[in-house]
Write an enzyme that holds these catalytic residues in place. Structure first.
Site, short mmCIF file in Angstrom:
data_model
loop_
_atom_site.label_atom_id
_atom_site.label_comp_id
_atom_site.label_asym_id
_atom_site.label_seq_id
_atom_site.Cartn_x
_atom_site.Cartn_y
_atom_site.Cartn_z
N ASN A 8 21.45 -6.91 -0.08
CA ASN A 8 21.42 -5.61 0.61
C ASN A 8 20.19 -5.62 1.52
O ASN A 8 19.07 -5.49 1.04
CB ASN A 8 21.33 -4.50 -0.45
CG ASN A 8 21.11 -3.13 0.18
OD1 ASN A 8 21.23 -2.96 1.39
ND2 ASN A 8 20.79 -2.15 -0.65
N LYS A 10 19.24 -3.52 3.59
CA LYS A 10 18.67 -2.18 3.82
C LYS A 10 18.34 -1.99 5.30
O LYS A 10 19.12 -2.39 6.17
CB LYS A 10 17.44 -1.96 2.92
CG LYS A 10 17.76 -2.25 1.46
CD LYS A 10 16.72 -1.75 0.50
CE LYS A 10 17.13 -2.11 -0.92
NZ LYS A 10 16.33 -1.49 -1.95
N HIS A 93 24.32 4.05 -3.34
CA HIS A 93 23.03 3.40 -3.60
C HIS A 93 22.00 4.47 -3.93
O HIS A 93 22.02 5.56 -3.35
CB HIS A 93 22.59 2.59 -2.36
CG HIS A 93 21.40 1.75 -2.67
ND1 HIS A 93 20.12 2.25 -2.64
CD2 HIS A 93 21.29 0.45 -3.05
CE1 HIS A 93 19.28 1.28 -2.99
NE2 HIS A 93 19.97 0.19 -3.25
N GLU A 95 19.03 4.91 -3.13
CA GLU A 95 18.24 5.44 -2.00
C GLU A 95 19.03 6.51 -1.27
O GLU A 95 18.47 7.49 -0.77
CB GLU A 95 17.85 4.28 -1.06
CG GLU A 95 16.68 3.49 -1.65
CD GLU A 95 16.66 2.02 -1.28
OE1 GLU A 95 17.32 1.63 -0.30
OE2 GLU A 95 15.97 1.26 -1.99
N GLU A 165 21.83 -0.21 -11.32
CA GLU A 165 20.55 -0.30 -10.63
C GLU A 165 19.63 0.84 -11.09
O GLU A 165 19.65 1.92 -10.50
CB GLU A 165 20.77 -0.19 -9.12
CG GLU A 165 21.55 -1.34 -8.53
CD GLU A 165 21.10 -1.64 -7.10
OE1 GLU A 165 20.79 -2.79 -6.82
OE2 GLU A 165 21.05 -0.70 -6.27
N GLY A 171 12.83 -2.04 -5.91
CA GLY A 171 11.71 -2.21 -4.99
C GLY A 171 10.35 -2.05 -5.64
O GLY A 171 9.33 -1.93 -4.95
N SER A 205 14.68 -5.31 -8.29
CA SER A 205 13.60 -6.30 -8.33
C SER A 205 14.05 -7.69 -8.80
O SER A 205 13.33 -8.39 -9.52
CB SER A 205 12.43 -5.80 -9.20
OG SER A 205 11.86 -4.64 -8.62
P1 PGA Z 1 15.26 -4.54 -4.67
O1 PGA Z 1 16.47 -3.57 -4.30
O2 PGA Z 1 15.87 -5.88 -4.98
O3 PGA Z 1 14.39 -4.55 -3.46
O4 PGA Z 1 14.61 -3.95 -5.88
C1 PGA Z 1 17.70 -3.65 -4.96
C2 PGA Z 1 18.67 -2.69 -4.34
O5 PGA Z 1 18.23 -1.63 -3.88
O6 PGA Z 1 19.87 -2.96 -4.27
#
Ligand code: PGA
Length: 245
Positions: A8, A10, A93, A95, A165, A171, A205
């Site tokens: 992803n 982003k 997601h 976010e 997740e 993150g 992560s």
């Molecule tokens: P990250 O994000 O690997 O940067 O923790 C995972 C995600 O948001 O799918």
């Protein structure tokens, strides 16, 4: 079924960089045996598709709007994505849930739209740190998943993916311990008992140092990776590690 890696990207990658990165994915995946997909920004979908042509890496999108067509300024529909060759679409997601107030109902409608357009939804579920601390994890996952299953009512063999997740792991570098993720994956399978072929991914992560600890678990069908998915050396190492399982 082979394990699945989904990157992803982003809002990390501009379009010219996306084309180069996608080329790197195509090369890195040449020796891999796992399944793989990448979700660039909407604007880069076409050139990423071009760069991935002939490789084992599929095209994914980071989001979608649930209406098929109409006066919805700024939105992208499932048919538009399908026309671009998109195979997987991320829905819900964390976010988007946190920053754009996306509700369980919105996520469910997006899932319906993706399935209707013949693509595969990757439905993200997961609790916040506060919900975890308050012992509400199971309740949150149950609520998020039931909303999707109730509205989408996918056929038992519908090609669906769920990604666990935990928000506190995204993150942050504080990945969820694999044993802990396995417990949640078992819960997700229990809640989706009619959908035995459904893949369940872990995200939060994940990088080259810990990816094997997840995909070595029989309950974990793959990973959804953010930050590490835009570093080609990390991608190369992750694809190689995943291919061992
Ligand atoms: P990250 O994000 O690997 O940067 O923790 C995972 C995600 O948001 O799918």
């Amino acid at each position: 079924m082979p394990k699945l890696f989904v990157g992803n990207w982003k809002m990390y990658v501009k379009d010219d960089e996306a084309a180069v990165l996608a080329q790197g994915y195509a090369e890195a995946s040449a020796g891999a045996t796992c399944d793989a997909a990448v979700a660039p920004s909407f604007t880069a979908l076409e050139r990423v598709a071009e760069a991935l042509k002939g490789s084992r890496v599929a095209l994914a999108a980071q989001d979608v709007f649930w209406m098929e067509k109409g006066a919805y300024t700024g939105e992208i529909s499932a048919p538009i994505l399908a026309d671009l060759g998109v195979r997987f679409v991320i829905a819900g997601h964390s976010e988007r849930r946190a920053l754009f107030d996306e509700t369980d109902e919105a996520v469910a409608k997006k899932t319906v739209a993706v399935l209707r357009a013949g693509m595969i939804p990757i439905v993200c579920v997961g609790e916040t740190a506060e919900e975890k601390a308050g012992g509400q994890r199971e309740e949150v996952i149950r609520r998020q998943l039931e909303a999707v299953f109730d509205l989408a009512a996918p056929a038992p063999d519908a090609p669906m993916i769920v990604a666990y997740e935990p928000r506190w792991a995204i993150g942050t570098g504080a990945a969820c311990a694999p044993e802990e993720a396995v417990v949640v994956h078992r819960l997700i399978r229990e809640l989706a008992a009619d959908h035995q072929g459904m893949r369940v991914l872990y995200g939060g992560s994940v990088d080259s140092t810990n990816v094997a600890s997840y995909v070595s678990q029989p309950e974990i069908d793959g990973v959804l990776v953010g930050g590490a998915s835009v570093k080609i050396e990390e991608v190369r190492a992750m694809l190689a590690a995943i291919s061992a399982f």
